[in-house]
Scaffold this motif. Structure first.
Motif, PDB file in Angstrom:
ATOM      1  N   LEU A  38      34.642  34.055  43.381  1.00  4.76           N
ATOM      2  CA  LEU A  38      35.246  33.336  42.262  1.00  4.76           C
ATOM      3  C   LEU A  38      34.983  31.852  42.482  1.00  4.76           C
ATOM      4  CD1 LEU A  38      36.991  33.597  39.694  1.00  4.76           C
ATOM      5  CD2 LEU A  38      39.010  33.327  41.143  1.00  4.76           C
ATOM      6  N   LYS A  39      34.403  31.211  41.454  1.00  6.07           N
ATOM      7  CA  LYS A  39      34.102  29.785  41.540  1.00  6.07           C
ATOM      8  C   LYS A  39      34.554  29.095  40.257  1.00  6.07           C
ATOM      9  CE  LYS A  39      29.927  30.354  44.401  1.00  6.07           C
ATOM     10  NZ  LYS A  39      28.467  30.059  44.513  1.00  6.07           N
ATOM     11  N   ALA A  40      34.778  27.785  40.367  1.00  2.00           N
ATOM     12  CA  ALA A  40      35.131  26.998  39.192  1.00  2.00           C
ATOM     13  C   ALA A  40      34.536  25.602  39.318  1.00  2.00           C
ATOM     14  CB  ALA A  40      36.645  26.908  39.038  1.00  2.00           C
ATOM     15  N   TRP A  41      34.130  25.057  38.165  1.00  2.00           N
ATOM     16  CA  TRP A  41      33.587  23.703  38.092  1.00  2.00           C
ATOM     17  C   TRP A  41      34.337  22.934  37.022  1.00  2.00           C
ATOM     18  CZ3 TRP A  41      30.813  28.113  38.620  1.00  2.00           C
ATOM     19  CH2 TRP A  41      29.861  28.201  39.640  1.00  2.00           C
ATOM     20  N   LEU A  42      34.572  21.655  37.265  1.00  2.00           N
ATOM     21  CA  LEU A  42      35.170  20.771  36.278  1.00  2.00           C
ATOM     22  C   LEU A  42      34.213  19.601  36.079  1.00  2.00           C
ATOM     23  CD1 LEU A  42      37.715  20.332  34.534  1.00  2.00           C
ATOM     24  CD2 LEU A  42      38.633  18.916  36.386  1.00  2.00           C
ATOM     25  N   ASP A  43      33.714  19.485  34.841  1.00  2.00           N
ATOM     26  CA  ASP A  43      32.704  18.473  34.517  1.00  2.00           C
ATOM     27  C   ASP A  43      31.508  18.542  35.464  1.00  2.00           C
ATOM     28  OD1 ASP A  43      34.144  17.533  32.363  1.00  2.00           O
ATOM     29  OD2 ASP A  43      35.137  15.938  33.499  1.00  2.00           O
ATOM     30  N   GLY A  44      31.122  19.753  35.819  1.00  2.00           N
ATOM     31  CA  GLY A  44      29.956  19.963  36.657  1.00  2.00           C
ATOM     32  C   GLY A  44      30.203  19.852  38.141  1.00  2.00           C
ATOM     33  N   ASN A  45      31.416  19.518  38.552  1.00  2.00           N
ATOM     34  CA  ASN A  45      31.764  19.405  39.969  1.00  2.00           C
ATOM     35  C   ASN A  45      32.452  20.687  40.449  1.00  2.00           C
ATOM     36  OD1 ASN A  45      31.053  16.534  40.365  1.00  2.00           O
ATOM     37  ND2 ASN A  45      32.690  16.189  38.887  1.00  2.00           N
ATOM     38  N   LEU A  46      31.989  21.252  41.539  1.00  2.00           N
ATOM     39  CA  LEU A  46      32.588  22.446  42.097  1.00  2.00           C
ATOM     40  C   LEU A  46      33.985  22.114  42.615  1.00  2.00           C
ATOM     41  CD1 LEU A  46      32.078  25.458  42.857  1.00  2.00           C
ATOM     42  CD2 LEU A  46      31.346  24.629  45.106  1.00  2.00           C
ATOM     43  N   VAL A  47      35.017  22.762  42.038  1.00  2.00           N
ATOM     44  CA  VAL A  47      36.398  22.468  42.427  1.00  2.00           C
ATOM     45  C   VAL A  47      37.097  23.668  43.075  1.00  2.00           C
ATOM     46  CG1 VAL A  47      36.754  20.603  40.760  1.00  2.00           C
ATOM     47  CG2 VAL A  47      37.168  22.985  40.055  1.00  2.00           C
ATOM     48  N   PHE A  48      36.443  24.829  43.056  1.00  2.00           N
ATOM     49  CA  PHE A  48      37.047  26.004  43.685  1.00  2.00           C
ATOM     50  C   PHE A  48      35.953  26.981  44.059  1.00  2.00           C
ATOM     51  CE2 PHE A  48      38.890  30.289  43.587  1.00  2.00           C
ATOM     52  CZ  PHE A  48      39.951  30.122  44.451  1.00  2.00           C
ATOM     53  N   GLU A  49      36.130  27.642  45.225  1.00  2.00           N
ATOM     54  CA  GLU A  49      35.144  28.618  45.677  1.00  2.00           C
ATOM     55  C   GLU A  49      35.791  29.564  46.678  1.00  2.00           C
ATOM     56  OE1 GLU A  49      30.564  28.610  47.367  1.00  2.00           O
ATOM     57  OE2 GLU A  49      31.869  26.910  47.825  1.00  2.00           O
ATOM     58  N   ARG A  50      35.714  30.857  46.395  1.00  2.00           N
ATOM     59  CA  ARG A  50      36.121  31.886  47.341  1.00  2.00           C
ATOM     60  C   ARG A  50      35.111  33.023  47.295  1.00  2.00           C
ATOM     61  NH1 ARG A  50      42.455  33.258  48.212  1.00  2.00           N
ATOM     62  NH2 ARG A  50      41.383  34.751  49.546  1.00  2.00           N
ATOM     63  N   SER A  51      34.838  33.620  48.435  1.00  2.00           N
ATOM     64  CA  SER A  51      33.881  34.730  48.494  1.00  2.00           C
ATOM     65  C   SER A  51      34.429  35.880  49.335  1.00  2.00           C
ATOM     66  CB  SER A  51      32.544  34.238  49.072  1.00  2.00           C
ATOM     67  OG  SER A  51      32.734  33.666  50.361  1.00  2.00           O
ATOM     68  N   ASP A  52      35.760  35.994  49.363  1.00  2.00           N
ATOM     69  CA  ASP A  52      36.414  37.001  50.205  1.00  2.00           C
ATOM     70  C   ASP A  52      37.429  37.834  49.427  1.00  2.00           C
ATOM     71  OD1 ASP A  52      38.269  35.031  49.701  1.00  2.00           O
ATOM     72  OD2 ASP A  52      38.974  34.869  51.782  1.00  2.00           O
ATOM     73  N   ILE A  53      37.161  38.032  48.129  1.00  2.00           N
ATOM     74  CA  ILE A  53      38.149  38.676  47.254  1.00  2.00           C
ATOM     75  C   ILE A  53      37.835  40.158  47.076  1.00  2.00           C
ATOM     76  CG2 ILE A  53      39.303  38.579  45.023  1.00  2.00           C
ATOM     77  CD1 ILE A  53      38.181  35.690  44.774  1.00  2.00           C
ATOM     78  N   ARG A  54      38.853  40.978  47.157  1.00  2.00           N
ATOM     79  CA  ARG A  54      38.730  42.407  46.875  1.00  2.00           C
ATOM     80  C   ARG A  54      39.351  42.685  45.510  1.00  2.00           C
ATOM     81  NH1 ARG A  54      42.454  45.506  49.708  1.00  2.00           N
ATOM     82  NH2 ARG A  54      42.631  47.497  48.631  1.00  2.00           N
ATOM     83  N   PHE A  55      38.530  42.657  44.477  1.00  2.00           N
ATOM     84  CA  PHE A  55      39.001  42.925  43.127  1.00  2.00           C
ATOM     85  C   PHE A  55      39.235  44.414  42.892  1.00  2.00           C
ATOM     86  CE2 PHE A  55      36.598  38.927  42.356  1.00  2.00           C
ATOM     87  CZ  PHE A  55      37.585  38.188  41.733  1.00  2.00           C
ATOM     88  N   ARG A  56      38.407  45.275  43.537  1.00  2.00           N
ATOM     89  CA  ARG A  56      38.370  46.694  43.174  1.00  2.00           C
ATOM     90  C   ARG A  56      37.997  47.544  44.380  1.00  2.00           C
ATOM     91  NH1 ARG A  56      32.365  47.217  40.279  1.00  2.00           N
ATOM     92  NH2 ARG A  56      31.252  46.284  42.034  1.00  2.00           N
ATOM     93  N   ASP A  57      38.294  48.845  44.254  1.00  2.44           N
ATOM     94  CA  ASP A  57      37.881  49.832  45.248  1.00  2.44           C
ATOM     95  C   ASP A  57      37.069  50.950  44.608  1.00  2.44           C
ATOM     96  OD1 ASP A  57      39.056  48.543  47.434  1.00  2.44           O
ATOM     97  OD2 ASP A  57      41.010  49.427  47.022  1.00  2.44           O
ATOM     98  N   THR A  58      36.626  50.737  43.373  1.00  3.61           N
ATOM     99  CA  THR A  58      35.814  51.717  42.664  1.00  3.61           C
ATOM    100  C   THR A  58      34.831  51.007  41.744  1.00  3.61           C
ATOM    101  OG1 THR A  58      35.861  53.514  41.017  1.00  3.61           O
ATOM    102  CG2 THR A  58      37.635  51.912  40.906  1.00  3.61           C
ATOM    103  N   GLU A  59      33.645  51.577  41.573  1.00  2.00           N
ATOM    104  CA  GLU A  59      32.647  51.010  40.669  1.00  2.00           C
ATOM    105  C   GLU A  59      33.041  51.172  39.201  1.00  2.00           C
ATOM    106  OE1 GLU A  59      28.835  52.606  41.531  1.00  2.00           O
ATOM    107  OE2 GLU A  59      28.582  51.466  43.400  1.00  2.00           O
ATOM    108  N   ASP A  60      34.063  51.962  38.928  1.00  2.00           N
ATOM    109  CA  ASP A  60      34.509  52.149  37.544  1.00  2.00           C
ATOM    110  C   ASP A  60      35.123  50.875  36.973  1.00  2.00           C
ATOM    111  OD1 ASP A  60      33.687  54.774  37.596  1.00  2.00           O
ATOM    112  OD2 ASP A  60      35.659  55.575  38.088  1.00  2.00           O
ATOM    113  N   LEU A  61      35.582  49.985  37.840  1.00  2.00           N
ATOM    114  CA  LEU A  61      36.114  48.702  37.386  1.00  2.00           C
ATOM    115  C   LEU A  61      34.984  47.683  37.362  1.00  2.00           C
ATOM    116  CD1 LEU A  61      39.526  48.356  39.278  1.00  2.00           C
ATOM    117  CD2 LEU A  61      39.081  49.324  37.019  1.00  2.00           C
ATOM    118  N   ARG A  62      34.773  47.090  36.205  1.00  2.00           N
ATOM    119  CA  ARG A  62      33.749  46.063  36.049  1.00  2.00           C
ATOM    120  C   ARG A  62      34.350  44.881  35.287  1.00  2.00           C
ATOM    121  NH1 ARG A  62      28.232  47.862  36.725  1.00  2.00           N
ATOM    122  NH2 ARG A  62      28.204  49.958  37.606  1.00  2.00           N
TER     123      ARG A  62
END
Length: 251
Positions: free
Chosen positions: A183-207
């Motif tokens: 999950l990332k976010a930019w404000l006026d082109g500046n990176l203001v948030f970044e995470r790469s350790d999130i578990r959104f789902r445990d099945t491919e059925d969720l997209r």
């Protein structure tokens, strides 16, 4: 992509009728509105209410499939009457499937998820300041309601009334069962948030089921007065978009 320039702007969205508290405007002097480019969508949470906007873009309907990674950009302007009582929700991506991942329906890895944006009202901020962030229902959550993650990297996600901001978000769903979602976010082109350790789902059925254009006060508190904001130049893409006029953007 839409700039709300056409009177049939609603056709690009997955809605059967126009939102009750949203209107296409080119002028609105009472709220200090100055157009970004022609028309914009004015969203108002009316006195005694909580919902300003609940407008979906369903990927299966519009694209024929549900992606696993997507970018989304919009321009945001808080009106001079934007004085919410409590923190609340803003637009973002979701895959709730009307089962889980919102409204206190905890994500369990199989029922649904969401990663809406959010705004924060805080005594630590100046009267004219609001902090943007993400409000996330994910499979690793420990409480009934979503986790609030402030956009605190670099220039931070602080915004003021009566000014246009370019807000962009990116979500990449995790490998089922692994905490490698992004999950990332930019404000006026500046990176203001970044995470790469999130578990959104445990099945491919969720997209990624939908882009959820949501503006919501709270929580459960109703606004004591009308509060308004404006949105413009919405773009959904498979690659980073950036502010209008930047490389890779034609809107």
């Amino acid at each position: 992509a839409t700039g709300f320039e056409s009177s049939d702007w609603l056709d690009v969205w997955s809605a059967s009728r126009a939102p009750e508290n949203a209107e296409r405007v080119s002028t609105d002097e009472d709220t200090g509105f100055e157009p970004l480019n022609g028309y914009a969508l004015k969203v108002t949470i009316k006195k005694g209410q909580k919902t300003g906007l609940n407008l979906p873009y369903q990927f299966q309907e519009k694209m024929g499939h549900e992606p696993e990674a997507m970018y989304f950009r919009y321009y945001l302007r808080l009106a001079n009457n934007w004085k919410p009582k409590v923190s609340g929700k803003m637009p973002g991506f979701a895959g709730t499937y009307n089962r889980g991942g919102w409204g206190g329906r905890m994500s369990d890895g199989f029922n649904g998820w969401s990663a809406r944006g959010g705004y924060a009202v805080s005594a630590a901020l100046d009267e004219d300041e609001y902090a943007l962030g993400s409000y996330v229902y994910h499979a690793g959550m420990q409480q009934k309601y979503g986790d609030s993650w402030g956009w605190g990297r670099g220039p931070t996600g602080i915004v003021h009334r009566n000014q246009w901001y370019c807000v962009e978000q990116y979500v990449k769903l995790n490998t089922p069962g692994k905490a490698d979602g992004e999950l990332k976010a930019w404000l006026d082109g500046n990176l203001v948030f970044e995470r790469s350790d999130i578990r959104f789902r445990d099945t491919e059925d969720l997209r990624i089921e939908t882009l959820w254009m949501n503006v919501y006060h709270g929580g459960t508190s109703k606004v004591p007065r009308d509060v308004s904001l404006f949105m413009d130049n919405v773009v959904v893409a498979r690659e980073y978009i950036g502010p209008a006029g930047s490389v890779g953007d034609n809107n």
